[in-house]
Design a protein around this motif. Structure first.
Motif, PDB file in Angstrom:
ATOM      1  N   ILE A 141       0.711  -1.203  -0.003  1.00 27.41           N
ATOM      2  CA  ILE A 141       0.078  -0.039  -0.104  1.00 27.41           C
ATOM      3  C   ILE A 141       0.816   1.323  -0.060  1.00 27.41           C
ATOM      4  O   ILE A 141       1.701   1.664   0.898  1.00 27.41           O
ATOM      5  CB  ILE A 141      -0.812   0.003   1.197  1.00 27.41           C
ATOM      6  N   TYR A 142       0.873   2.217  -1.016  1.00 27.95           N
ATOM      7  CA  TYR A 142       1.697   3.030  -1.470  1.00 27.95           C
ATOM      8  C   TYR A 142       1.002   4.510  -1.053  1.00 27.95           C
ATOM      9  O   TYR A 142       0.245   4.801  -1.979  1.00 27.95           O
ATOM     10  CB  TYR A 142       2.459   2.935  -2.535  1.00 27.95           C
ATOM     11  N   CYS A 143       1.316   5.166  -0.110  1.00 28.52           N
ATOM     12  CA  CYS A 143       0.482   6.458  -0.140  1.00 28.52           C
ATOM     13  C   CYS A 143       1.341   7.485  -0.611  1.00 28.52           C
ATOM     14  O   CYS A 143       2.413   8.015   0.078  1.00 28.52           O
ATOM     15  CB  CYS A 143      -0.047   6.701   1.429  1.00 28.52           C
ATOM     16  N   SER A 144       0.969   8.352  -1.553  1.00 23.68           N
ATOM     17  CA  SER A 144       1.660   9.584  -2.090  1.00 23.68           C
ATOM     18  C   SER A 144       0.910  10.673  -1.649  1.00 23.68           C
ATOM     19  O   SER A 144      -0.323  10.958  -2.206  1.00 23.68           O
ATOM     20  CB  SER A 144       1.846   9.527  -3.524  1.00 23.68           C
ATOM     21  N   VAL A 157      -4.423   8.445   6.726  1.00 21.51           N
ATOM     22  CA  VAL A 157      -4.459   7.403   7.665  1.00 21.51           C
ATOM     23  C   VAL A 157      -5.897   6.583   7.355  1.00 21.51           C
ATOM     24  O   VAL A 157      -5.832   5.411   7.310  1.00 21.51           O
ATOM     25  CB  VAL A 157      -4.513   7.915   9.237  1.00 21.51           C
ATOM     26  N   SER A 158      -7.119   7.323   7.021  1.00 18.07           N
ATOM     27  CA  SER A 158      -8.269   6.483   6.934  1.00 18.07           C
ATOM     28  C   SER A 158      -8.178   5.943   5.482  1.00 18.07           C
ATOM     29  O   SER A 158      -8.625   4.803   5.421  1.00 18.07           O
ATOM     30  CB  SER A 158      -9.225   7.807   6.839  1.00 18.07           C
ATOM     31  N   HIS A 178      -7.948  -3.051   4.657  1.00 19.40           N
ATOM     32  CA  HIS A 178      -9.188  -3.846   4.746  1.00 19.40           C
ATOM     33  C   HIS A 178      -9.281  -4.292   3.183  1.00 19.40           C
ATOM     34  O   HIS A 178      -9.553  -5.705   3.331  1.00 19.40           O
ATOM     35  CB  HIS A 178     -10.168  -2.793   5.019  1.00 19.40           C
ATOM     36  N   HIS A 179      -9.123  -3.590   2.258  1.00 18.91           N
ATOM     37  CA  HIS A 179      -9.210  -4.276   0.932  1.00 18.91           C
ATOM     38  C   HIS A 179      -8.291  -5.359   0.711  1.00 18.91           C
ATOM     39  O   HIS A 179      -8.447  -6.298   0.090  1.00 18.91           O
ATOM     40  CB  HIS A 179      -9.057  -3.285  -0.266  1.00 18.91           C
ATOM     41  N   ARG A 180      -7.028  -5.084   0.986  1.00 17.10           N
ATOM     42  CA  ARG A 180      -5.838  -6.241   0.942  1.00 17.10           C
ATOM     43  C   ARG A 180      -6.322  -7.211   1.674  1.00 17.10           C
ATOM     44  O   ARG A 180      -6.008  -8.389   1.079  1.00 17.10           O
ATOM     45  CB  ARG A 180      -4.567  -5.414   1.322  1.00 17.10           C
ATOM     46  N   GLU A 208      -4.550  -7.652  -2.583  1.00 13.57           N
ATOM     47  CA  GLU A 208      -3.961  -6.608  -3.462  1.00 13.57           C
ATOM     48  C   GLU A 208      -3.672  -5.367  -2.763  1.00 13.57           C
ATOM     49  O   GLU A 208      -4.483  -4.857  -2.062  1.00 13.57           O
ATOM     50  CB  GLU A 208      -5.104  -6.075  -4.825  1.00 13.57           C
ATOM     51  N   GLY A 209      -2.589  -4.813  -3.086  1.00 15.97           N
ATOM     52  CA  GLY A 209      -2.198  -3.672  -2.628  1.00 15.97           C
ATOM     53  C   GLY A 209      -2.488  -2.664  -3.455  1.00 15.97           C
ATOM     54  O   GLY A 209      -3.125  -2.818  -4.525  1.00 15.97           O
ATOM     55  N   GLN A 210      -2.222  -1.402  -3.488  1.00 19.27           N
ATOM     56  CA  GLN A 210      -2.727  -0.237  -4.342  1.00 19.27           C
ATOM     57  C   GLN A 210      -1.844   1.133  -4.002  1.00 19.27           C
ATOM     58  O   GLN A 210      -1.300   1.158  -2.940  1.00 19.27           O
ATOM     59  CB  GLN A 210      -4.381   0.165  -4.399  1.00 19.27           C
ATOM     60  N   GLN A 211      -1.762   2.043  -5.004  1.00 21.07           N
ATOM     61  CA  GLN A 211      -1.503   3.287  -4.495  1.00 21.07           C
ATOM     62  C   GLN A 211      -2.624   4.288  -4.092  1.00 21.07           C
ATOM     63  O   GLN A 211      -3.764   4.213  -4.629  1.00 21.07           O
ATOM     64  CB  GLN A 211      -0.982   3.911  -5.706  1.00 21.07           C
ATOM     65  N   ILE A 212      -2.195   5.172  -3.249  1.00 20.72           N
ATOM     66  CA  ILE A 212      -3.185   6.270  -2.597  1.00 20.72           C
ATOM     67  C   ILE A 212      -2.562   7.365  -2.860  1.00 20.72           C
ATOM     68  O   ILE A 212      -1.399   7.821  -2.796  1.00 20.72           O
ATOM     69  CB  ILE A 212      -3.372   6.070  -1.151  1.00 20.72           C
ATOM     70  N   ASP A 213      -3.287   8.335  -3.961  1.00 26.36           N
ATOM     71  CA  ASP A 213      -3.101   9.687  -4.507  1.00 26.36           C
ATOM     72  C   ASP A 213      -3.788  10.627  -3.735  1.00 26.36           C
ATOM     73  O   ASP A 213      -5.087  10.889  -3.899  1.00 26.36           O
ATOM     74  CB  ASP A 213      -3.518   9.557  -5.967  1.00 26.36           C
ATOM     75  N   LEU A 214      -3.096  11.548  -2.913  1.00 27.46           N
ATOM     76  CA  LEU A 214      -3.745  12.389  -2.035  1.00 27.46           C
ATOM     77  C   LEU A 214      -3.006  13.531  -2.358  1.00 27.46           C
ATOM     78  O   LEU A 214      -1.696  13.968  -1.963  1.00 27.46           O
ATOM     79  CB  LEU A 214      -3.530  11.909  -0.563  1.00 27.46           C
ATOM     80  N   GLY A 215      -3.952  14.806  -2.527  1.00 21.13           N
ATOM     81  CA  GLY A 215      -3.306  16.182  -2.787  1.00 21.13           C
ATOM     82  C   GLY A 215      -3.804  17.030  -1.598  1.00 21.13           C
ATOM     83  O   GLY A 215      -5.034  16.992  -1.331  1.00 21.13           O
ATOM     84  N   LEU A 216      -2.947  17.884  -1.090  1.00 22.62           N
ATOM     85  CA  LEU A 216      -3.211  19.067  -0.102  1.00 22.62           C
ATOM     86  C   LEU A 216      -4.505  19.848  -0.604  1.00 22.62           C
ATOM     87  O   LEU A 216      -5.371  20.128   0.183  1.00 22.62           O
ATOM     88  CB  LEU A 216      -2.263  19.902   0.260  1.00 22.62           C
TER      89      LEU A 216
END
Length: 392
Positions: free
Chosen positions: A126-129, A187-188, A195-197, A202-210
Motif C-alpha cells: 500500500i503506497y500512499c503519495s 490514515v483513513s 481492509h481491501h488487501r 491486492e495493494g494499491q497506490q493512494i493519491d492524495l493532494g493537499l
C-alpha cells in the motif's frame, strides 16, 4: 500493543502531512521506519526555536516542531540517492506493508522507488503519495505548502474578521490545518486499503493532494455555496448557518456561545433576562435568527457585558446552554477536563531526560495505545534495524 501491531510502515515523508499520518500509525501499534537524509534529517528538525533543552537548560538539536509529529518511530539515516541506499530501502520494502511518501510527482522514479517501479515486485504494498496537488492535473508538478493551500483552497476567504470591521482581512488558521487534515485523510485511506488487501490480497497506490483535501473539508461552507449560490465570506467568530454562535464580550473578556437549537436559545434568553426575545417573530427560530442576526447580536452583547465569563459559564451551563471560555494554550493544559483525559504526558528522551507530548485523542477499549518511544534522534536506529536485516 495497539490495533496495528505487526504492520510495518516505510516512511519516506518529511515536514508535516506525511509524518503526522505515520505518527498516528505508530500510535496505533505499527512499526514505522523513518528514512532520513544523513547529517540533515527531516527539515523540521531545524525549524526552531524553541528547541528541547537538556537537564542543564541548554538547547539540544531537537526542535519542538519535529517533536510534535514523530514519536514512536525508528530513525534510519540512509542516502537514497546512492545505489547502496536504494538497496537498503528495498530490503525494508520486502518487509513493509505500507509506504508513505511526499516527494514531488515523479521525484522517486529516478531512484526506482516510485509506485510504478515497485508495484509488480511488491503487489501487496500500500503506497500512499501525498503531494501539493495530486498525481494528475496541470499543477501536479508544483510544490505545495500549507499556507498557500489554505489560501488557494478557499479557507482564508472565510477565516478572519468581517470586511468593514477593525482587523478585517484574510487570515490563515494558527496551525497547518491543510497538512494535518491531509495526514488524517491519509490514515483513513491507508486503513481502508488495508481492509481491501485483507479481502483481496491486492495493494494499491493512494493519491492524495493537499489542495484536494482542503477543498473537501470545507464541508457546510462548500454546500452553502453550491446549494445557496452565494459566495461565503469571512464572519469572524460567527457561524454562517447558526445564530447565536460566536464570541461575545463579557465584563472581563469574551465567552464563546454555541446555541444549536431553539430550546437552547430560549434558555439562553431566560438566563440573560431577555425571555421575550425567544417569542419575538424575528428570533423565535434559527432561520429567523440568521436572517435578523444584525438586530439580535447587539441585544445579546449588552446583556453579556453585565457579568464575567465565569459567571455566564456557570449560569448558562446550569441550563444546558453550550458555552465556554476562549483559552490560551497555557490555559488549555490546565483545563480540568484536559487534565482528566491525560492529553499531556512525558516520554523518556536520551538528551533531555524527558520530553512532553500531546496524547492521541483515540481511546480503544481492547487495544489501548502504548507509546513506544520519544521522537528519535537522527539515525538513532540505523545500526539496529540494518543489523536485523543482515541477520534475517
Amino acid at each position: 500493543m495497539g490495533p496495528l501491531k505487526g504492520i510495518k510502515v516505510l516512511d519516506l515523508s518529511r515536514i508535516l502531512a506525511g509524518p503526522w499520518a505515520t505518527q498516528l500509525l505508530a500510535d496505533y501499534g505499527a512499526t514505522v521506519w523513518k528514512i532520513e537524509r544523513p547529517q540533515v534529517g527531516d527539515d523540521t528538525r531545524h525549524w526552531g526555536p524553541p528547541f528541547l533543552k537538556d537537564p542543564d537548560g541548554i538547547d539540544t538539536s531537537e526542535s519542538a516542531y519535529y517533536l510534535s509529529t514523530n514519536r514512536g518511530k525508528q530513525s534510519i539515516a540512509v542516502d537514497i540517492t546512492r545505489e547502496s541506499g536504494q538497496a537498503i530501502v528495498r530490503r525494508l520494502l520486502a518487509r513493509a506493508d505500507i509506504v508513505v511518501e511526499n516527494f514531488k510527482v515523479g521525484g522517486l522514479a529516478k531512484y526506482g522507488l516510485d509506485y510504478a517501479s515497485l508495484s509488480a515486485e511488491y503487489p501487496r504494498l500500500i503506497y500512499c503519495s501525498i503531494t501539493g496537488f495530486g498525481q494528475t492535473g496541470p499543477d501536479a508538478g508544483l510544490a505545495g505548502y500549507d499556507a498557500m493551500v489554505q489560501a488557494r483552497g478557499g479557507l482564508m476567504s472565510i477565516t478572519g474578521e468581517r470586511d468593514g470591521l477593525p482587523g478585517a482581512g484574510p487570515q490563515k488558521v494558527g496551525v497547518a490545518v491543510a497538512d494535518l487534515m491531509a495526514g488524517m485523510y491519509a490514515v483513513s485511506a491507508i486503513l481502508a486499503a488495508l481492509h481491501h488487501r485483507e479481502k483481496s490480497g491486492e495493494g494499491q497506490q493512494i493519491d492524495l493532494g493537499l489542495l484536494d483535501t482542503q477543498v473537501a473539508w470545507l464541508a457546510n461552507q462548500n454546500m452553502n455555496y453550491l446549494i445557496g449560490g452565494e459566495v461565503p465570506v469571512r464572519q469572524g467568530t460567527a457561524h454562517p448557518n447558526i445564530v447565536p454562535y460566536q464570541a461575545l464580550p463579557t465584563a472581563d473578556g469574551f465567552l464563546m456561545l454555541a446555541v444549536g437549537n431553539d430550546r437552547q436559545f430560549a434558555s439562553c434568553c431566560e438566563v440573560l433576562g431577555l425571555a421575550p426575545l425567544a417569542q419575538d417573530g424575528r428570533f423565535a427560530t434559527n432561520r429567523q435568527r440568521v436572517k435578523h442576526r444584525e438586530q439580535l447580536i447587539p441585544l445579546l452583547e449588552e446583556s453579556f457585558r453585565r457579568k464575567t465569563t465565569a459567571d455566564w459559564i456557570r449560569l448558562l451551563g446550569a441550563e444546558q446552554v453550550p458555552c465556554g471560555p476562549i483559552n490560551s494554550i497555557a490555559e488549555v493544559f490546565n483545563d480540568p477536563q484536559v487534565l482528566a483525559r491525560g492529553m499531556r504526558f512525558d516520554l523518556d528522551h536520551p538528551l533531555a531526560g524527558r520530553v512532553p507530548q500531546v496524547a492521541n485523542p483515540v481511546h480503544f477499549s481492547r487495544t489501548p495505545i502504548e507509546y513506544k518511544g520519544a521522537p528519535p534522534l537522527l539515525g538513532a536506529d540505523t545500526e539496529a534495524v540494518l543489523q536485523a536485516l543482515l541477520e534475517e
